[in-house]
Scaffold this motif. Sequence first.
Motif, PDB file in Angstrom:
ATOM      1  N   GLU A  91      -8.140  -2.556   5.865  1.00 12.34           N
ATOM      2  CA  GLU A  91      -8.307  -3.768   5.073  1.00 12.34           C
ATOM      3  C   GLU A  91      -7.834  -3.530   3.631  1.00 12.34           C
ATOM      4  O   GLU A  91      -7.172  -4.362   3.030  1.00 12.34           O
ATOM      5  CB  GLU A  91      -9.788  -4.185   5.120  1.00 12.34           C
ATOM      6  CG  GLU A  91     -10.072  -5.593   4.657  1.00 12.34           C
ATOM      7  CD  GLU A  91      -9.286  -6.697   5.375  1.00 12.34           C
ATOM      8  OE1 GLU A  91      -8.988  -6.555   6.582  1.00 12.34           O
ATOM      9  OE2 GLU A  91      -8.950  -7.698   4.705  1.00 12.34           O
ATOM     10  N   ARG A  92      -8.135  -2.330   3.090  1.00  8.22           N
ATOM     11  CA  ARG A  92      -7.756  -2.131   1.683  1.00  8.22           C
ATOM     12  C   ARG A  92      -6.241  -1.965   1.512  1.00  8.22           C
ATOM     13  O   ARG A  92      -5.707  -2.235   0.453  1.00  8.22           O
ATOM     14  CB  ARG A  92      -8.559  -1.021   1.021  1.00  8.22           C
ATOM     15  CG  ARG A  92      -8.335   0.371   1.489  1.00  8.22           C
ATOM     16  CD  ARG A  92      -9.014   1.313   0.447  1.00  8.22           C
ATOM     17  NE  ARG A  92      -8.868   2.694   0.829  1.00  8.22           N
ATOM     18  CZ  ARG A  92      -9.700   3.312   1.672  1.00  8.22           C
ATOM     19  NH1 ARG A  92     -10.698   2.677   2.201  1.00  8.22           N
ATOM     20  NH2 ARG A  92      -9.501   4.577   1.978  1.00  8.22           N
ATOM     21  N   ASP A  93      -5.556  -1.510   2.571  1.00  8.17           N
ATOM     22  CA  ASP A  93      -4.087  -1.465   2.493  1.00  8.17           C
ATOM     23  C   ASP A  93      -3.545  -2.894   2.447  1.00  8.17           C
ATOM     24  O   ASP A  93      -2.636  -3.215   1.689  1.00  8.17           O
ATOM     25  CB  ASP A  93      -3.499  -0.753   3.722  1.00  8.17           C
ATOM     26  CG  ASP A  93      -3.918   0.700   3.796  1.00  8.17           C
ATOM     27  OD1 ASP A  93      -3.749   1.416   2.796  1.00  8.17           O
ATOM     28  OD2 ASP A  93      -4.454   1.105   4.853  1.00  8.17           O
ATOM     29  N   GLU A 121       0.606 -11.192  -5.385  1.00 12.88           N
ATOM     30  CA  GLU A 121       0.117 -11.871  -6.591  1.00 12.88           C
ATOM     31  C   GLU A 121       0.914 -11.402  -7.810  1.00 12.88           C
ATOM     32  O   GLU A 121       1.362 -12.209  -8.636  1.00 12.88           O
ATOM     33  CB  GLU A 121      -1.365 -11.501  -6.761  1.00 12.88           C
ATOM     34  CG  GLU A 121      -2.263 -12.586  -7.247  1.00 12.88           C
ATOM     35  CD  GLU A 121      -1.976 -13.932  -6.657  1.00 12.88           C
ATOM     36  OE1 GLU A 121      -1.975 -14.081  -5.425  1.00 12.88           O
ATOM     37  OE2 GLU A 121      -1.731 -14.864  -7.452  1.00 12.88           O
ATOM     38  N   THR A 179      -1.336  -5.188  -0.376  1.00 10.24           N
ATOM     39  CA  THR A 179      -0.161  -6.050  -0.156  1.00 10.24           C
ATOM     40  C   THR A 179      -0.392  -7.411  -0.809  1.00 10.24           C
ATOM     41  O   THR A 179       0.500  -7.960  -1.479  1.00 10.24           O
ATOM     42  CB  THR A 179       0.112  -6.213   1.362  1.00 10.24           C
ATOM     43  OG1 THR A 179       0.299  -4.920   1.922  1.00 10.24           O
ATOM     44  CG2 THR A 179       1.346  -7.054   1.615  1.00 10.24           C
ATOM     45  N   MET A 180      -1.615  -7.942  -0.623  1.00  6.95           N
ATOM     46  CA  MET A 180      -1.925  -9.246  -1.216  1.00  6.95           C
ATOM     47  C   MET A 180      -1.856  -9.163  -2.747  1.00  6.95           C
ATOM     48  O   MET A 180      -1.418 -10.099  -3.419  1.00  6.95           O
ATOM     49  CB  MET A 180      -3.316  -9.714  -0.772  1.00  6.95           C
ATOM     50  CG  MET A 180      -3.417 -10.002   0.720  1.00  6.95           C
ATOM     51  SD  MET A 180      -2.397 -11.394   1.240  1.00  6.95           S
ATOM     52  CE  MET A 180      -3.521 -12.755   0.967  1.00  6.95           C
ATOM     53  N   GLN A 181      -2.258  -8.023  -3.294  1.00  6.11           N
ATOM     54  CA  GLN A 181      -2.205  -7.849  -4.752  1.00  6.11           C
ATOM     55  C   GLN A 181      -0.741  -7.819  -5.231  1.00  6.11           C
ATOM     56  O   GLN A 181      -0.391  -8.428  -6.244  1.00  6.11           O
ATOM     57  CB  GLN A 181      -2.928  -6.536  -5.144  1.00  6.11           C
ATOM     58  CG  GLN A 181      -3.054  -6.321  -6.646  1.00  6.11           C
ATOM     59  CD  GLN A 181      -3.800  -7.472  -7.335  1.00  6.11           C
ATOM     60  OE1 GLN A 181      -4.884  -7.846  -6.899  1.00  6.11           O
ATOM     61  NE2 GLN A 181      -3.212  -8.050  -8.385  1.00  6.11           N
ATOM     62  N   ARG A 218      -3.380 -15.167   6.425  1.00 10.05           N
ATOM     63  CA  ARG A 218      -3.754 -15.168   4.989  1.00 10.05           C
ATOM     64  C   ARG A 218      -2.532 -14.912   4.128  1.00 10.05           C
ATOM     65  O   ARG A 218      -2.314 -15.568   3.110  1.00 10.05           O
ATOM     66  CB  ARG A 218      -4.780 -14.065   4.724  1.00 10.05           C
ATOM     67  CG  ARG A 218      -6.203 -14.489   4.977  1.00 10.05           C
ATOM     68  CD  ARG A 218      -7.159 -13.343   4.719  1.00 10.05           C
ATOM     69  NE  ARG A 218      -7.147 -12.893   3.332  1.00 10.05           N
ATOM     70  CZ  ARG A 218      -7.553 -11.678   2.943  1.00 10.05           C
ATOM     71  NH1 ARG A 218      -7.969 -10.805   3.812  1.00 10.05           N
ATOM     72  NH2 ARG A 218      -7.532 -11.356   1.666  1.00 10.05           N
ATOM     73  N   ARG A 237      -4.823 -11.482   9.223  1.00  8.10           N
ATOM     74  CA  ARG A 237      -4.162 -11.007   8.000  1.00  8.10           C
ATOM     75  C   ARG A 237      -2.826 -11.723   7.789  1.00  8.10           C
ATOM     76  O   ARG A 237      -2.506 -12.142   6.681  1.00  8.10           O
ATOM     77  CB  ARG A 237      -3.910  -9.492   8.089  1.00  8.10           C
ATOM     78  CG  ARG A 237      -5.153  -8.670   7.896  1.00  8.10           C
ATOM     79  CD  ARG A 237      -4.859  -7.173   8.058  1.00  8.10           C
ATOM     80  NE  ARG A 237      -6.112  -6.446   8.213  1.00  8.10           N
ATOM     81  CZ  ARG A 237      -6.217  -5.183   8.607  1.00  8.10           C
ATOM     82  NH1 ARG A 237      -5.127  -4.485   8.876  1.00  8.10           N
ATOM     83  NH2 ARG A 237      -7.398  -4.612   8.726  1.00  8.10           N
ATOM     84  N   GLU A 260      -5.137  -5.490   1.409  1.00  6.68           N
ATOM     85  CA  GLU A 260      -5.461  -6.084   0.098  1.00  6.68           C
ATOM     86  C   GLU A 260      -4.434  -5.652  -0.948  1.00  6.68           C
ATOM     87  O   GLU A 260      -4.095  -6.418  -1.857  1.00  6.68           O
ATOM     88  CB  GLU A 260      -6.881  -5.693  -0.358  1.00  6.68           C
ATOM     89  CG  GLU A 260      -7.999  -6.401   0.404  1.00  6.68           C
ATOM     90  CD  GLU A 260      -7.900  -7.928   0.376  1.00  6.68           C
ATOM     91  OE1 GLU A 260      -7.297  -8.482  -0.565  1.00  6.68           O
ATOM     92  OE2 GLU A 260      -8.382  -8.569   1.332  1.00  6.68           O
ATOM     93  N   ARG A 316      -0.742 -17.461   1.393  1.00  7.39           N
ATOM     94  CA  ARG A 316      -0.568 -17.092  -0.026  1.00  7.39           C
ATOM     95  C   ARG A 316       0.900 -17.304  -0.451  1.00  7.39           C
ATOM     96  O   ARG A 316       1.175 -17.857  -1.502  1.00  7.39           O
ATOM     97  CB  ARG A 316      -0.997 -15.625  -0.202  1.00  7.39           C
ATOM     98  CG  ARG A 316      -0.777 -15.006  -1.572  1.00  7.39           C
ATOM     99  CD  ARG A 316      -1.866 -15.316  -2.586  1.00  7.39           C
ATOM    100  NE  ARG A 316      -3.231 -15.154  -2.124  1.00  7.39           N
ATOM    101  CZ  ARG A 316      -3.999 -14.086  -2.370  1.00  7.39           C
ATOM    102  NH1 ARG A 316      -3.531 -13.079  -3.069  1.00  7.39           N
ATOM    103  NH2 ARG A 316      -5.248 -14.028  -1.937  1.00  7.39           N
ATOM    104  N   SER A 319       0.850  -1.199   0.000  1.00 11.24           N
ATOM    105  CA  SER A 319       0.000   0.000   0.000  1.00 11.24           C
ATOM    106  C   SER A 319       0.883   1.246   0.000  1.00 11.24           C
ATOM    107  O   SER A 319       1.719   1.429   0.898  1.00 11.24           O
ATOM    108  CB  SER A 319      -0.877  -0.018   1.259  1.00 11.24           C
ATOM    109  OG  SER A 319      -1.245   1.300   1.609  1.00 11.24           O
TER     110      SER A 319
END
Length: 457
Positions: free
Chosen positions: A317-319, A328, A323-325, A366, A363, A321, A370, A272
């Motif tokens: 949460e969107r920060d 990926e 990081t998860m992006q 998760r 978090r 997400e 991943r 983020s």
Amino acid sequence: MAGKVFVRTHGCQMNEYDSSRMLDLLRDSHGLEPTGDEGDADVILLNTCSIREKAQEKVFSELGRYRQLKARRPDLIIGVGGCVASQEGDAIAARAPFVDLVFGPQTLHRLPELIDARRASSGPTTVVDVSFPEIEKFDRLPEPQAEGPTAFVSVMEGCSKYCTFCVVPYTRGEEVSRPLDDVLVECVDLAAQGVREINLLGQNVNAYRGPTADGGIADLAELITYVASIDGIDRIRFTTSHPVEFSDSLIDVYATVPELVSHLHLPVQSGSDRILALMKRGHTALEYKAKIRRLRKLRPDISISSDFIVGFPGERERDFEATMQLIEDVGFDTSFSFIYSARPGTPAADLPDDTPMEDKKARLQRLQQRIRNHALQISRTMVGSQARILVTGPARKDPGELQGRTENNRVVNFRPPAGVDPAALVGSFVDVEIVEALPNSLRGAFLAGEAREVMAS
Ligand code: SAM
């Protein structure tokens, strides 16, 4: 003073390196032999880490145990070194007065004098030296002894980036690089002792700016090029790096130096941009990805690992997400991830943090799942391929087998071919076919060894 020394190490590879140097030093100065049994030691040294609160708290619980040993054997010398020592200094003596020595990462080379000073003093005094005498440490350490085919070489110390979450600039000091020639002499010495793989170490190793004999400055790209030219050195790694110092010249070295492994550890901490700015990292997620894209043009198969901090103050949460992006997008290999731990004296410790610990833990789980999936996928794509591994010794579970490491640092277990002395393969490179991917290792089938080892049998 002959006798035995026990060293307990917490934390990073720099601490592992420092602990080995302490052992070399005390063997030279006081004839102390290393022991793995603290009950058998005349000197116990605790090399500490303060990067997260948990690591720091371990120190005081361990000291509780050493206090009992000291009560039984008053001559026992107990020393606390590393980053907790550097941060706490005299406070350690106040909280644990039975501690004899407190020394920092930059004063460990003074251990022989500190021990002598403690022995010469009467009564329960703690000798404390947590100063920052810059690079003096390396001039005073004995030549490193190789402990196998791989070796760490510390090339710089400290950090000047002042990320808002991190204690390193306060505990290890600002960035200081060793002169280029000193590092090269150490690498040549290690190569002469049979070392084939060198891991260049520093808290921010890619900020290396080593003075050269002609009054210039060499960066990490130049250092790597020189190390690669040393006879016998076939693999080079460097740990750990900061993205803003991952320069174009360093990326270009991947095109020209085949000894530089196809594995890069480049800590990103978050995906983020808002959190990266709060961390004062000095780059965005896109800039990070742009560097990786440039690198992959030169080394399409390179594996990339990273460090992540989950639950930094104000992380929404969107920060997370984001990081998860990023995970990926980059397809990270095995990485290190931690829940944010507030460190006293760092700017982030004053930021409001209203995310419940339960959410942070969820978090982290998760994220780790991943990354594990990615790592296993990478391992599976290796099945059927040929890999060159550096044989490091007998396999852990089956001593009839050998173990080696791939360029992307995976352990490969394999059975040596009939008629070849397994000991002759240790320290050499062999080609294997990867036949199975397991969660924490790979299984290989021997294809060929370096001619000299196979012929030696
Ligand atoms: N120089 C590298 C960089 O900053 O990109 C990393 C070096 S740092 C010594 C090692 C790792 O410890 C960091 O990458 C970070 O993930 C973790 N770390 C440091 N401070 C932390 C904190 N306060 N809480 C949790 N993890 C932390």
